[in-house]
Design an enzyme around this catalytic site. Structure first.
Site, PDB file in Angstrom:
ATOM      1  N   ASP A 176      39.794  40.368  40.948  1.00 44.17           N
ATOM      2  CA  ASP A 176      38.811  41.357  40.496  1.00 44.17           C
ATOM      3  C   ASP A 176      37.649  41.412  41.488  1.00 44.17           C
ATOM      4  O   ASP A 176      37.431  40.475  42.261  1.00 44.17           O
ATOM      5  CB  ASP A 176      38.289  41.020  39.091  1.00 44.17           C
TER       6      ASP A 176
ATOM      7  N   GLU B 292      36.689  36.926  37.394  1.00 46.43           N
ATOM      8  CA  GLU B 292      35.743  35.954  37.939  1.00 46.43           C
ATOM      9  C   GLU B 292      34.332  36.512  37.932  1.00 46.43           C
ATOM     10  O   GLU B 292      33.364  35.804  37.699  1.00 46.43           O
ATOM     11  CB  GLU B 292      36.151  35.570  39.366  1.00 46.43           C
TER      12      GLU B 292
HETATM   13 ZN    ZN Z   1      31.707  37.429  43.338  1.00 46.43          ZN
HETATM   14 ZN    ZN Z   2      34.334  35.420  44.047  1.00 38.66          ZN
END
Ligand code: ZN
Ligand code: ZN
Length: 468
Positions: free
Chosen positions: A89, A152
């Site tokens: 992501d 994340e």
């Molecule tokens: Zn980041």
């Molecule tokens: Zn990262």
């Protein structure tokens, strides 16, 4: 057997770049408004995960899609497992790009795109490190779980889901930060200091606003003040002097019979508040010389007397330094005050081993009578994480880094959270080299192409030394 890791990485330069570009073209920003059963974080992260797993399938790896939340590329055999924790992501592109953030462009040896350095470039370099070991048919005695997270940049739900549903790797690293290595991270906890919204004095604080996020030093502070006699000459004169004497920019203006004051300092990440200039505490330092009363006075004087220029908590008699993890730090990130909601100052702490949220709460509470304040701890937070420099994981990776770069290299402790903390023996390893500008989360994010090839060679040898 000697292996020329750099040559092996160099031989795969074009292939690595093509695979990376295929990832960078995917707008893998979390969007739960478009979520479906097989795309729990939206179509972008799903497309990123599918593409990475299909690259690994093409190369003959076994892959597992864990309910669209995470993915695993598996390799090797043995009793122990090395985890490599990356993510597909990306942050939203934001404004200010010179090129299309989702159409990679190579210019002057750098590849520009959202995700180039966080974390698609580094994850592809680490993947090619693993692929080199597979291509060369090197004998290994351990397993590798190359794990792809999908969330994340927000709340780590993809990786949390993996750790709940799959066996935890015995040790590992995350290619999502800096070389040489991050082997420690401070704990993280946030408190709100609360005051009541009352006024009683020659001046009234009508409204006060500063800061956007607890983990940033506020750049701006705004206050609206009312004077009992309607005269602001003295305050304006003193404000001009204050601005001239301090490292801030300021403006004031009379609006509807009230004085509006604006202070501009400098934003910085809460990991090191000293790098910023806190507009909120400067504003309070200025206001503290005037006759405010009740809740407004407590709010202003607490910030001026306790928080201003005190990221190390000397004013609370709480200063603490751990030999390996460094200082306990505090950032005053968000200030607000008005009659209806009262006053609130959000304090974010990064704490080393040897301290804990209770230690911080006790220190804060020692001031509560003096300022008629209440301190409320936020939910969540993180405990300190540290893998000693003589742990074989850290030793091996540092040796490989020294070997390939010729640089001296040591462990480093940071104030922020990386995936490294998800494993007991977990660290962050690369892929940003010292001296390269950090463009993660910014417009015109890039990574030098040669650095990716260099990183792939370091990852190949590093992984091999850990699993051979
Ligand atoms: Zn980041
Ligand atoms: Zn990262």
């Amino acid at each position: 057997m000697t292996i020329d890791w750099k040559k092996e990485a160099e031989n795969r330069r074009e292939e690595l770049l093509e695979d990376l570009k295929s990832m960078l073209r995917i707008k893998s920003v979390r969007d739960e408004s478009k979520k479906t059963d097989d795309a729990p974080l939206g179509p972008g992260p799903k497309a990123g995960l599918d593409q990475f797993l299909s690259i690994a399938n093409r190369d003959g790896f076994k892959t597992t899609n864990i309910d669209g939340m995470a993915g695993e590329i598996s390799f090797g055999q043995g009793d122990e497992t090395l985890g490599i924790l990356a993510h597909v992501d990306v942050m939203p592109a934001g404004k200010g790009w010179n090129t299309d953030p989702f159409e990679p462009v190579i210019k002057d040896g750098k590849i520009y795109a959202r995700g180039a350095s966080d974390d698609k470039g580094p994850s592809m370099a680490a993947y090619y490190g693993l692929k080199i070991i597979k291509d060369l048919n090197l004998p290994v005695s351990k397993k590798v779980a190359f794990i792809l997270g999908t969330d994340e940049e927000s709340s780590w739900r993809g990786m949390d889901y993996y750790f709940k549903n799959m066996p935890e790797p015995d040790f590992g690293f995350s290619p999502d930060a800096f070389f040489p290595i991050i082997n420690g991270e401070k704990g993280n906890v946030t408190f709100d200091a609360k005051f009541n919204g009352t006024n009683d004095g020659n001046y009234s604080l009508i409204k006060f606003d500063s800061g956007l996020r607890e983990n940033m030093v506020p750049r701006d502070a705004e206050a609206w003040i009312e004077s009992k006699n309607g005269n602001y000459d003295e305050m304006i004169k003193k404000f001009d002097e204050f601005v001239a004497e301090n490292p801030i920019v300021g403006e004031s203006d009379i609006q509807d019979g009230k004085l509006y004051i604006h202070v501009i300092g400098k934003a910085a990440h809460a990991q090191e508040p000293k790098r910023g200039i806190n507009a909120g505490t400067y504003m309070c330092l200025f206001l503290n010389q005037f006759d405010f009363g009740a809740g407004a006075k407590n709010f202003i004087s607490f910030a001026a007397e306790k928080l201003h220029l005190d990221s190390r908590l000397n004013n609370f008699d709480m200063a603490y330094t751990d030999e390996v993890m460094g200082d306990l730090t505090m950032n005053a990130g968000i200030f607000s005050f008005d009659e209806n909601n009262g006053g609130s100052i959000t304090l974010n702490f990064r704490y080393p081993q040897g301290t804990d949220p209770e230690y911080i709460a006790n220190g804060l509470n020692s001031t509560k009578e003096q300022y008629d304040a209440k301190f409320v701890q936020h939910e969540g937070g993180m405990v300190p994480h540290y893998v000693p420099e003589d742990d074989p994981l850290v030793k091996t990776l540092l040796n490989v880094y020294r070997d390939q770069t010729g640089e001296d290299a040591h462990g480093q402790v940071v104030g922020g959270g990386t995936y490294g903390r998800l494993m007991k023996r977990g660290v962050a390893f690369g892929a940003m080299f010292p001296g390269v500008p950090d463009t993660m989360h910014q417009a015109n994010e890039f990574v030098p192409v040669d650095d990716l090839i260099k990183a792939a060679a370091i990852y190949a040898q590093g992984i091999y030394e850990l699993i051979k």
